[in-house]
Write an enzyme that holds these catalytic residues in place. Structure first.
Site, PDB file in Angstrom:
ATOM      1  N   CYS A  91      -2.949  -7.298   9.336  1.00  0.00           N
ATOM      2  CA  CYS A  91      -2.121  -7.218  10.540  1.00  0.00           C
ATOM      3  C   CYS A  91      -2.768  -7.962  11.722  1.00  0.00           C
ATOM      4  O   CYS A  91      -2.777  -9.172  11.738  1.00  0.00           O
ATOM      5  CB  CYS A  91      -1.797  -5.766  10.879  1.00  0.00           C
ATOM      6  N   HIS A 107       0.423  -3.627   6.533  1.00  0.00           N
ATOM      7  CA  HIS A 107      -0.653  -2.646   6.398  1.00  0.00           C
ATOM      8  C   HIS A 107      -0.711  -2.118   4.965  1.00  0.00           C
ATOM      9  O   HIS A 107      -0.084  -1.092   4.650  1.00  0.00           O
ATOM     10  CB  HIS A 107      -0.447  -1.482   7.368  1.00  0.00           C
ATOM     11  N   GLU A 144      -2.946  -0.515   3.484  1.00  0.00           N
ATOM     12  CA  GLU A 144      -3.571   0.810   3.387  1.00  0.00           C
ATOM     13  C   GLU A 144      -2.564   1.938   3.492  1.00  0.00           C
ATOM     14  O   GLU A 144      -2.816   3.062   3.006  1.00  0.00           O
ATOM     15  CB  GLU A 144      -4.653   0.964   4.461  1.00  0.00           C
TER      16      GLU A 144
END
Length: 236
Positions: free
Chosen positions: A115, A210, A212
């Site tokens: 990002c 993102h 994660e």
């Protein structure tokens, strides 16, 4: 077996109730994704690169992860004005992250940029950003949407996919590509979602989303962290 050591620059946080003070933090989901991949994540302090040797600091690590965060100051990429939507700008954070990006690429250390991290690398290589993407038709905040991944890229090899469901939270995007960078993924509206640097000495890929957020349940997203740690392990 020793885990590869992955440097993760901290993000400044004005309020952290559990610690009673402002803090330097990283997202737990991000750290856990590195750990699941077999890496040893180490948060590093964003010290002023004008007075500390970033190259020397990075030399002890096996890889680097540039995480998400607030916006870069527009003057960093030559903008004369600042859009009203620009938020959480921190000059020290910008200076440190940009230097980390440049020195990591110079050292040939494996690098995953996420990002804001993608935007940092683009600006570090003299690219520019669109300060605000505009109305709902270009809204990439709090959404999961498909991205198309270019074949034959490190991103495709890491994810094992040519299409991924990406968790996005950004209002800016790449405008002009940085020197030597190529696009490896795009959203349906044309937004750049992935970047790589062909010919780079070390493993490097960047994503605008993102990974994660969903890596704990999506092997495609976890694959990015696995690839970073795998590349970092080659130095052991």
């Amino acid at each position: 077996m020793t885990r590869p050591l992955i440097a993760v620059p901290a993000r400044f946080s004005a309020t952290t109730s559990a610690l009673r003070y402002a803090a330097e933090v990283n997202a737990r989901a991000l750290i856990e994704a590195v750990w699941r991949a077999g890496g040893e994540p180490a948060t590093i302090h964003p010290a002023d690169p004008a007075v500390t040797d970033v190259t020397a600091r990075l030399a002890r690590f096996d890889g680097v992860l540039l995480p998400g965060g607030g916006d870069l100051a527009p003057h960093r990429y030559g903008a004369a004005d600042t859009h009203d939507s620009v938020y959480d700008v921190d000059d020290l954070q910008d200076a440190f992250d940009l230097e980390v990006a440049r020195r990591t690429l110079d050292l040939g250390l494996p690098l995953l940029a996420v990002c804001r991290g993608l935007q940092v690398v683009n600006v570090a290589l003299d690219g520019t950003l669109e300060q605000d993407m505009g109305g709902p038709e270009r809204e990439h905040r709090h959404v999961v949407h498909p991205v198309a991944i270019e074949r034959g890229t490190l991103l495709e090899r890491a994810t094992g996919a040519q299409k991924a469901e990406a968790s996005c939270y950004h209002h800016q995007r790449v405008e002009r590509l940085g020197s030597g960078l190529t696009v490896t993924a795009r959203a349906a509206d044309g937004t750049v979602e992935g970047l790589e640097l062909p010919g780079a000495e070390g493993w490097f890929t960047a994503v605008q989303w993102h990974p994660e957020d969903t890596a704990h349940e999506d092997p495609v997203q976890q694959g990015l962290f696995d690839a970073l740690v795998g590349a970092a392990g080659g130095g052991r």
